[in-house]
Design a protein around this motif. Sequence first.
Motif, PDB file in Angstrom:
ATOM      1  N   THR A  36       0.839  -1.198   0.000  1.00 12.15           N
ATOM      2  CA  THR A  36       0.000   0.000   0.000  1.00 12.15           C
ATOM      3  C   THR A  36       0.874   1.248   0.000  1.00 12.15           C
ATOM      4  O   THR A  36       0.564   2.228  -0.683  1.00 12.15           O
ATOM      5  N   LEU A  37       1.974   1.203   0.745  1.00 11.98           N
ATOM      6  CA  LEU A  37       2.903   2.334   0.769  1.00 11.98           C
ATOM      7  C   LEU A  37       3.491   2.568  -0.620  1.00 11.98           C
ATOM      8  O   LEU A  37       3.565   3.712  -1.084  1.00 11.98           O
ATOM      9  N   ALA A  38       3.889   1.496  -1.298  1.00 16.50           N
ATOM     10  CA  ALA A  38       4.452   1.623  -2.646  1.00 16.50           C
ATOM     11  C   ALA A  38       3.424   2.210  -3.605  1.00 16.50           C
ATOM     12  O   ALA A  38       3.757   3.074  -4.422  1.00 16.50           O
ATOM     13  N   ALA A  39       2.182   1.744  -3.504  1.00 19.25           N
ATOM     14  CA  ALA A  39       1.135   2.269  -4.378  1.00 19.25           C
ATOM     15  C   ALA A  39       0.920   3.760  -4.133  1.00 19.25           C
ATOM     16  O   ALA A  39       0.802   4.550  -5.072  1.00 19.25           O
ATOM     17  N   GLY A  40       0.896   4.158  -2.876  1.00 19.63           N
ATOM     18  CA  GLY A  40       0.712   5.572  -2.549  1.00 19.63           C
ATOM     19  C   GLY A  40       1.879   6.435  -3.001  1.00 19.63           C
ATOM     20  O   GLY A  40       1.684   7.517  -3.563  1.00 19.63           O
ATOM     21  N   LEU A  41       3.098   5.953  -2.743  1.00 18.09           N
ATOM     22  CA  LEU A  41       4.283   6.705  -3.177  1.00 18.09           C
ATOM     23  C   LEU A  41       4.344   6.823  -4.696  1.00 18.09           C
ATOM     24  O   LEU A  41       4.649   7.887  -5.240  1.00 18.09           O
ATOM     25  N   GLY A  42       4.042   5.726  -5.383  1.00 24.09           N
ATOM     26  CA  GLY A  42       4.063   5.738  -6.842  1.00 24.09           C
ATOM     27  C   GLY A  42       3.016   6.661  -7.418  1.00 24.09           C
ATOM     28  O   GLY A  42       3.276   7.403  -8.375  1.00 24.09           O
ATOM     29  N   LEU A  43       1.827   6.618  -6.848  1.00 25.06           N
ATOM     30  CA  LEU A  43       0.754   7.498  -7.325  1.00 25.06           C
ATOM     31  C   LEU A  43       1.090   8.958  -7.068  1.00 25.06           C
ATOM     32  O   LEU A  43       0.872   9.811  -7.937  1.00 25.06           O
ATOM     33  N   ALA A  44       1.673   9.253  -5.898  1.00 20.20           N
ATOM     34  CA  ALA A  44       2.059  10.631  -5.599  1.00 20.20           C
ATOM     35  C   ALA A  44       3.166  11.100  -6.549  1.00 20.20           C
ATOM     36  O   ALA A  44       3.125  12.235  -7.051  1.00 20.20           O
ATOM     37  N   GLY A  45       4.142  10.233  -6.825  1.00 21.37           N
ATOM     38  CA  GLY A  45       5.219  10.592  -7.751  1.00 21.37           C
ATOM     39  C   GLY A  45       4.714  10.827  -9.160  1.00 21.37           C
ATOM     40  O   GLY A  45       5.114  11.777  -9.838  1.00 21.37           O
TER      41      GLY A  45
END
Length: 173
Positions: free
Chosen positions: A121-130
């Motif tokens: 979930t953290l990776a998905a959030g970081l990727g979406l924010a980037g």
Amino acid sequence: RQHRFVFAGVAVAGLALAGVPPLAGFWSKDAVIAAALDANAAWLFTAAALAATLLTGVYVARMLRLLWQGGEERRTEAPPVSAAAVAMGGALAVLVGLAAALGLAVSGLGRLLDDHVPESTLAAGLGLAGAAAGLGLGWFLPADRLLGPLAGPAGTGFRVDGGVAGMGARPAR
């Protein structure tokens, strides 16, 4: 702008490349960032993956903005449609369909390959924010502001005066 279906296809493919959900690129980018978070040097690999995500969003947005706004020369009427254009449009449609649909098959592809696709979930959030930050920067900031001191060299294609001779032969003398 006269080829709206082509622009729509390029936009879907570009957004998939930038990692916008639910397109295929989101799931692959999510897996790369999740794997980076689990690596031994997580800070290094995660920073590199997020920088790549941001830069991908920037150049996709710049490409889409340039395609949508056009250049100085604007055509007043669309060129005639040729058989080659129809074939390329068909190929584009297939690739856009895959870019849009393969993200939905990510778990099935993992089972087919008998491998685990990293999820976080953290990776998905970081990727979406980037991706969102990159798309926003690329769309709204002019190229010279984006590049800063690299704007001059980028305008000339990062050419080195004298080419290989200037880089290696003359300094080695």
